[in-house]
Structure formats: structure tokens, C-alpha cells
Design an enzyme around this catalytic site. Structure first.
Site, mmCIF file in Angstrom:
data_model
loop_
_atom_site.group_PDB
_atom_site.id
_atom_site.type_symbol
_atom_site.label_atom_id
_atom_site.label_comp_id
_atom_site.label_asym_id
_atom_site.label_seq_id
_atom_site.Cartn_x
_atom_site.Cartn_y
_atom_site.Cartn_z
ATOM 1 N N GLN A 32 2.942 10.096 1.012
ATOM 2 C CA GLN A 32 4.256 9.337 1.034
ATOM 3 C C GLN A 32 4.918 9.472 -0.325
ATOM 4 O O GLN A 32 6.031 9.483 -0.402
ATOM 5 C CB GLN A 32 4.002 7.982 1.171
ATOM 6 C CG GLN A 32 3.599 7.322 2.538
ATOM 7 C CD GLN A 32 3.585 5.948 2.569
ATOM 8 O OE1 GLN A 32 2.757 5.226 2.195
ATOM 9 N NE2 GLN A 32 4.541 5.199 3.093
ATOM 10 N N HIS A 60 -2.208 7.801 7.337
ATOM 11 C CA HIS A 60 -1.359 8.512 6.449
ATOM 12 C C HIS A 60 -2.088 9.748 6.015
ATOM 13 O O HIS A 60 -1.347 10.867 6.070
ATOM 14 C CB HIS A 60 -0.691 7.838 5.318
ATOM 15 C CG HIS A 60 0.396 6.908 5.540
ATOM 16 N ND1 HIS A 60 1.751 7.195 6.079
ATOM 17 C CD2 HIS A 60 0.825 5.630 5.366
ATOM 18 C CE1 HIS A 60 2.651 6.627 6.275
ATOM 19 N NE2 HIS A 60 2.039 5.253 6.096
ATOM 20 N N CYS A 71 6.467 0.224 6.787
ATOM 21 C CA CYS A 71 6.235 1.287 6.242
ATOM 22 C C CYS A 71 7.420 1.609 5.355
ATOM 23 O O CYS A 71 8.403 1.897 5.796
ATOM 24 C CB CYS A 71 5.736 2.679 7.145
ATOM 25 S SG CYS A 71 5.169 3.907 6.380
ATOM 26 N N LEU A 72 6.827 2.054 4.008
ATOM 27 C CA LEU A 72 7.766 2.525 3.134
ATOM 28 C C LEU A 72 8.541 3.946 3.611
ATOM 29 O O LEU A 72 9.690 4.111 3.060
ATOM 30 C CB LEU A 72 7.513 2.586 1.759
ATOM 31 C CG LEU A 72 6.919 1.136 1.184
ATOM 32 C CD1 LEU A 72 6.446 1.312 -0.289
ATOM 33 C CD2 LEU A 72 7.933 0.319 1.294
ATOM 34 N N GLY A 88 0.928 -1.188 -0.168
ATOM 35 C CA GLY A 88 -0.068 -0.102 -0.103
ATOM 36 C C GLY A 88 0.808 1.161 -0.026
ATOM 37 O O GLY A 88 1.935 1.227 0.380
ATOM 38 N N HIS A 127 -3.727 1.496 7.804
ATOM 39 C CA HIS A 127 -2.668 2.155 7.964
ATOM 40 C C HIS A 127 -2.517 3.214 6.958
ATOM 41 O O HIS A 127 -1.892 4.366 7.292
ATOM 42 C CB HIS A 127 -1.557 0.934 7.731
ATOM 43 C CG HIS A 127 -0.192 1.373 7.742
ATOM 44 N ND1 HIS A 127 1.046 1.076 8.312
ATOM 45 C CD2 HIS A 127 0.352 2.246 6.635
ATOM 46 C CE1 HIS A 127 1.976 1.452 7.885
ATOM 47 N NE2 HIS A 127 1.853 2.499 7.044
ATOM 48 N N GLU A 128 -3.115 3.043 5.746
ATOM 49 C CA GLU A 128 -2.873 3.866 4.579
ATOM 50 C C GLU A 128 -3.870 5.064 5.052
ATOM 51 O O GLU A 128 -3.499 6.161 4.777
ATOM 52 C CB GLU A 128 -3.385 3.384 3.449
ATOM 53 C CG GLU A 128 -2.526 2.263 2.877
ATOM 54 C CD GLU A 128 -0.778 2.533 2.721
ATOM 55 O OE1 GLU A 128 -0.656 3.776 2.699
ATOM 56 O OE2 GLU A 128 0.053 1.628 3.071
HETATM 57 ZN ZN ZN Z 1 3.116 3.820 5.592
#
Ligand code: ZN
Length: 192
Positions: free
Chosen positions: A48, A137, A91-92, A43, A133-134
Site C-alpha cells: 500500500q 495485500h 481499506c486505506l 493496519g 486483511h493485511e
Molecule cells: Zn487494506
């Protein structure tokens, strides 16, 4: 397009609803999927990639070939959360960090797709974890703020990321507060 890392200001920015879906947005989505797969993610939120929109892309399989598992959610709203379950997340924007995060087991949510249609979804387990999670963000919240445990030293990891970020900022590789504000204004003026 690149994945911004902690403590880039877009990661704590509360994104605005996206009101206009045009070719630029379709191109952005394609690029976000490319970046997500290249980084072995499942995701990616617009924050991000330095865009202040309520937009996320998800593929729970993480496999580019699994096209029918690709989801684009615009302005997602979590309507109902059920149960709680702890699980490990990465997380990226926080490379290498793995944290234990409690999330609802089941979630009912609504989101607009790339065609502009509003749909309702019922996701559970791993998929439910991803959308929670997304969505976080988009509201400037990151997983470490919800974590109950860490397999690495969280404070040390955040301090190291901050140190690296500040070096990049000094080298002109990251935006100054003014550049950041200008960038946000430009994107919001066009589509929010
Ligand atoms: Zn993340």
C-alpha cells in the site's frame, strides 16, 4: 511515502519475502506507522506504500500512544484458520468503501519481527481480521474480492476510482508500467 489507491499495480503484486532488515527498513516501518495513524487506520501493508515486500504494520487500537500494541510482521504466514465470521472492513487504498467480508475467527500465524526473530501468534476476533486483511495485500489480494456485501455500490465505486487513477496516470502522477517494473526491480534487488 504515500498510500497508493486502487487500481495502482502494486495492489495486485505478489510481494517477495524480505531477506534483509536494515536501517532503511526500520525507517520505512516508522513512516508506515505515521501514515497509518494519520489516516486513522489499524493496519498497513508494504504494497500500500508502493513497496514489494512482505511487511505489514498493525496497531489494533489505532492509537499512536498505545505503543505496546504496535506490531511489525515480516514474511507473515497464516498457519491455521478456525471458524468464520462476517464483519465490516475498510481499506486505506479504497477510501470511503465499507464492505462485509467473511474471515476466520481465529488465526495462528508466524512472522519475523524487526529484530529478525521468528514468533508465533494466536489472534482472534478483530485482531485476526486485521492480520488476514493485511496478509492478503502481500499476495496481491484486496478485500473487495472476498466481500459478500457492500454498503455502497461496489462496481460504481471501483469505476470511479479507476477513472480518477487514469487521469492521474495521464498527468504523470502515477507510474507507467515501465516505471513500476523498474521500481519493483530496484527494491527487490536490494533486499529480497
Ligand atoms: Zn487494506
Amino acid at each position: 511515502m504515500r498510500v497508493v489507491k486502487y487500481p495502482h499495480p502494486m495492489l495486485t503484486y505478489q510481494s517477495k519475502p524480505l531477506r534483509k532488515i536494515d536501517q532503511t527498513i526500520r525507517d520505512v516501518v516508522a513512516e508506515m506507522f505515521d501514515l497509518m495513524y494519520a489516516n486513522n487506520g489499524v493496519g498497513l501493508a508494504a504494497n500500500q506504500v508502493d513497496l514489494p515486500y512482505q511487511l505489514v504494520v498493525i496497531n489494533p487500537t489505532g492509537q499512536r500512544e498505545e505503543k505496546d500494541q504496535e506490531y511489525v510482521f515480516i514474511n507473515p504466514t497464516l498457519l491455521k484458520l478456525k471458524g468464520v465470521e462476517e464483519g465490516e472492513e475498510g481499506c486505506l487504498s479504497y477510501p470511503g468503501l465499507r464492505l462485509i467480508v467473511p474471515r476466520a475467527k481465529e488465526v495462528k500465524f508466524q512472522a519475523v519481527n524487526l529484530k529478525g526473530e521468528l514468533n508465533t501468534y494466536y489472534w482472534k476476533g478483530f485482531e485476526a481480521r486485521i492480520i488476514q486483511h493485511e496478509t492478503d495485500h502481500l499476495f496481491g489480494k484486496c478485500f473487495y474480492q472476498r466481500a459478500t456485501a457492500s454498503t455502497t455500490d461496489l462496481d460504481q465505486a471501483l469505476a470511479q476510482m479507476t477513472e480518477r487513477y487514469n487521469k492521474d496516470l495521464a498527468a504523470g502522477l502515477e507510474p507507467t508500467p515501465e516505471q513500476f517494473a523498474d521500481n519493483v526491480q530496484k527494491w527487490e534487488n536490494e533486499r529480497c
